[in-house]
Design a protein around this motif. Sequence first.
Motif, PDB file in Angstrom:
ATOM      1  N   PRO A 196     -13.841 -67.805  35.382  1.00 15.35           N
ATOM      2  CA  PRO A 196     -12.504 -68.315  35.307  1.00 15.35           C
ATOM      3  C   PRO A 196     -11.665 -68.144  33.890  1.00 15.35           C
ATOM      4  O   PRO A 196     -10.331 -67.946  34.046  1.00 15.35           O
ATOM      5  N   ASP A 197     -12.239 -67.936  32.919  1.00 11.75           N
ATOM      6  CA  ASP A 197     -11.441 -67.726  31.523  1.00 11.75           C
ATOM      7  C   ASP A 197     -11.272 -66.494  31.021  1.00 11.75           C
ATOM      8  O   ASP A 197     -10.843 -66.066  30.004  1.00 11.75           O
ATOM      9  N   ILE A 198     -11.627 -65.534  31.881  1.00 15.19           N
ATOM     10  CA  ILE A 198     -11.548 -63.924  31.709  1.00 15.19           C
ATOM     11  C   ILE A 198     -10.712 -63.360  32.861  1.00 15.19           C
ATOM     12  O   ILE A 198     -11.272 -63.480  34.018  1.00 15.19           O
ATOM     13  N   GLU A 199      -9.725 -62.745  32.591  1.00 10.39           N
ATOM     14  CA  GLU A 199      -8.878 -62.064  33.778  1.00 10.39           C
ATOM     15  C   GLU A 199      -8.682 -60.647  33.515  1.00 10.39           C
ATOM     16  O   GLU A 199      -8.306 -60.279  32.246  1.00 10.39           O
ATOM     17  N   VAL A 200      -9.182 -59.745  34.461  1.00 10.06           N
ATOM     18  CA  VAL A 200      -8.831 -58.341  34.237  1.00 10.06           C
ATOM     19  C   VAL A 200      -7.819 -57.838  35.283  1.00 10.06           C
ATOM     20  O   VAL A 200      -8.003 -58.298  36.442  1.00 10.06           O
ATOM     21  N   ASN A 201      -6.626 -57.367  34.848  1.00 11.01           N
ATOM     22  CA  ASN A 201      -5.647 -57.154  36.039  1.00 11.01           C
ATOM     23  C   ASN A 201      -4.914 -55.760  35.382  1.00 11.01           C
ATOM     24  O   ASN A 201      -5.085 -55.515  34.202  1.00 11.01           O
ATOM     25  N   VAL A 202      -3.859 -55.246  36.567  1.00 11.69           N
ATOM     26  CA  VAL A 202      -3.222 -54.363  36.128  1.00 11.69           C
ATOM     27  C   VAL A 202      -1.612 -54.937  36.096  1.00 11.69           C
ATOM     28  O   VAL A 202      -1.214 -55.457  37.403  1.00 11.69           O
ATOM     29  N   GLU A 203      -0.982 -54.634  35.344  1.00  7.99           N
ATOM     30  CA  GLU A 203       0.550 -54.953  35.151  1.00  7.99           C
ATOM     31  C   GLU A 203       1.384 -53.905  34.685  1.00  7.99           C
ATOM     32  O   GLU A 203       1.503 -53.653  33.642  1.00  7.99           O
ATOM     33  N   LYS A 204       2.135 -53.500  35.940  1.00  2.18           N
ATOM     34  CA  LYS A 204       3.021 -52.393  35.725  1.00  2.18           C
ATOM     35  C   LYS A 204       2.471 -51.002  34.957  1.00  2.18           C
ATOM     36  O   LYS A 204       2.759 -50.262  34.262  1.00  2.18           O
ATOM     37  N   GLY A 205       1.140 -50.565  35.797  1.00  2.00           N
ATOM     38  CA  GLY A 205       0.393 -49.644  35.357  1.00  2.00           C
ATOM     39  C   GLY A 205      -0.274 -49.789  34.185  1.00  2.00           C
ATOM     40  O   GLY A 205      -0.798 -48.634  33.609  1.00  2.00           O
ATOM     41  N   VAL A 206      -0.449 -50.912  33.462  1.00  2.00           N
ATOM     42  CA  VAL A 206      -1.108 -51.251  32.096  1.00  2.00           C
ATOM     43  C   VAL A 206      -2.101 -52.165  32.475  1.00  2.00           C
ATOM     44  O   VAL A 206      -2.106 -53.162  33.201  1.00  2.00           O
ATOM     45  N   VAL A 207      -3.646 -51.817  32.156  1.00  2.00           N
ATOM     46  CA  VAL A 207      -4.523 -52.709  32.081  1.00  2.00           C
ATOM     47  C   VAL A 207      -4.717 -53.478  31.049  1.00  2.00           C
ATOM     48  O   VAL A 207      -4.462 -53.293  29.783  1.00  2.00           O
ATOM     49  N   PHE A 208      -4.765 -54.931  31.466  1.00  5.70           N
ATOM     50  CA  PHE A 208      -4.968 -55.714  30.371  1.00  5.70           C
ATOM     51  C   PHE A 208      -6.287 -56.740  30.741  1.00  5.70           C
ATOM     52  O   PHE A 208      -6.396 -57.159  31.906  1.00  5.70           O
ATOM     53  N   ILE A 209      -6.784 -57.495  29.580  1.00  4.45           N
ATOM     54  CA  ILE A 209      -7.738 -58.381  29.848  1.00  4.45           C
ATOM     55  C   ILE A 209      -7.223 -59.719  29.103  1.00  4.45           C
ATOM     56  O   ILE A 209      -6.894 -59.710  28.074  1.00  4.45           O
ATOM     57  N   SER A 210      -7.123 -60.754  29.961  1.00  2.08           N
ATOM     58  CA  SER A 210      -6.612 -61.983  29.217  1.00  2.08           C
ATOM     59  C   SER A 210      -7.784 -62.771  29.112  1.00  2.08           C
ATOM     60  O   SER A 210      -8.660 -63.392  29.927  1.00  2.08           O
TER      61      SER A 210
END
Length: 285
Positions: free
Chosen positions: A138-152
């Motif tokens: 739950p403390d690591i999020e992998v997602n795509v935002e406006k065509g860009v991949v990010f790890i939070s």
Amino acid sequence: MKRHLLFGLCTMLMLSSCVSKKEFAALEAKHKETQDLLNTATVKLNSCLSDKAAANASLDALKDQLSDLRKSNKALIESTKDMTILTTKGAENLEKSLESLKEKDLKISRLQDALTKKDSVTLAIVTSLKKAVGINDPDIEVNVEKGVVFISIADKLLFKTGSYTVTDKAKSVLAKVAKVINDKPDFEAMIEGHTDSRSYSKGVLVDNWDLSVKRSTSIIRVLQELGVNPSQLIAAGRSSYVPLAENDTAENRAKNRRTRVVVLPKIDQFYEMIENEMKNLSSEN
């Protein structure tokens, strides 16, 4: 006409003196017949003259009509020539427009193909990251935002409270991130530091801007130690100005304290790809 009558009377007087009554009657009958023929001929002559005048008038009218028809025909021919020129130009313009549309469609198609390939690579990165860091954390999020991949990554996995020194526990997580970045040498990774809204000042750090940037550079140094090419890394600090939630509770402030690793294609390579597509289209025309 009078001369003929006088001549006839004289002839009759002369004959009456030297011919018999029978002969005179015959001559008189002949004269009457001749007179009738003359009258008939005169009537026919007058009729012919009248017909001739009417025919001449009709001929003049026909000549005028013929002249008007010739003028109309000439104007129609000129108009037809103009229409032919306009039609030819219109066809040429239409053909040019169609060619232009074909070129634009081809450009759009190629750019769509490039974007599709980019989306495929993006999906592959997301899959690799989720496998590497674990999607159930739950403390690591992998997602795509406006065509860009990010790890939070949550702040508590990387730093102690109010510190910009990376913890030993964080290095195991960052090692997985480093592997994914190394697998994509044509991509860059921007490390974004985010803080909550509580004011911060400690030592050389003046405020949250300093803290967010310092945390970013600290993580970049660890990634570089883990073998990531430093030319792929970008340091960035966002302070507290891009929060995920209101900074009104301890829980929300914890959400806002995070570090984002943004994986994106190199901008210069993206423009180079577009320029190459344009050159290919120009060489084909």
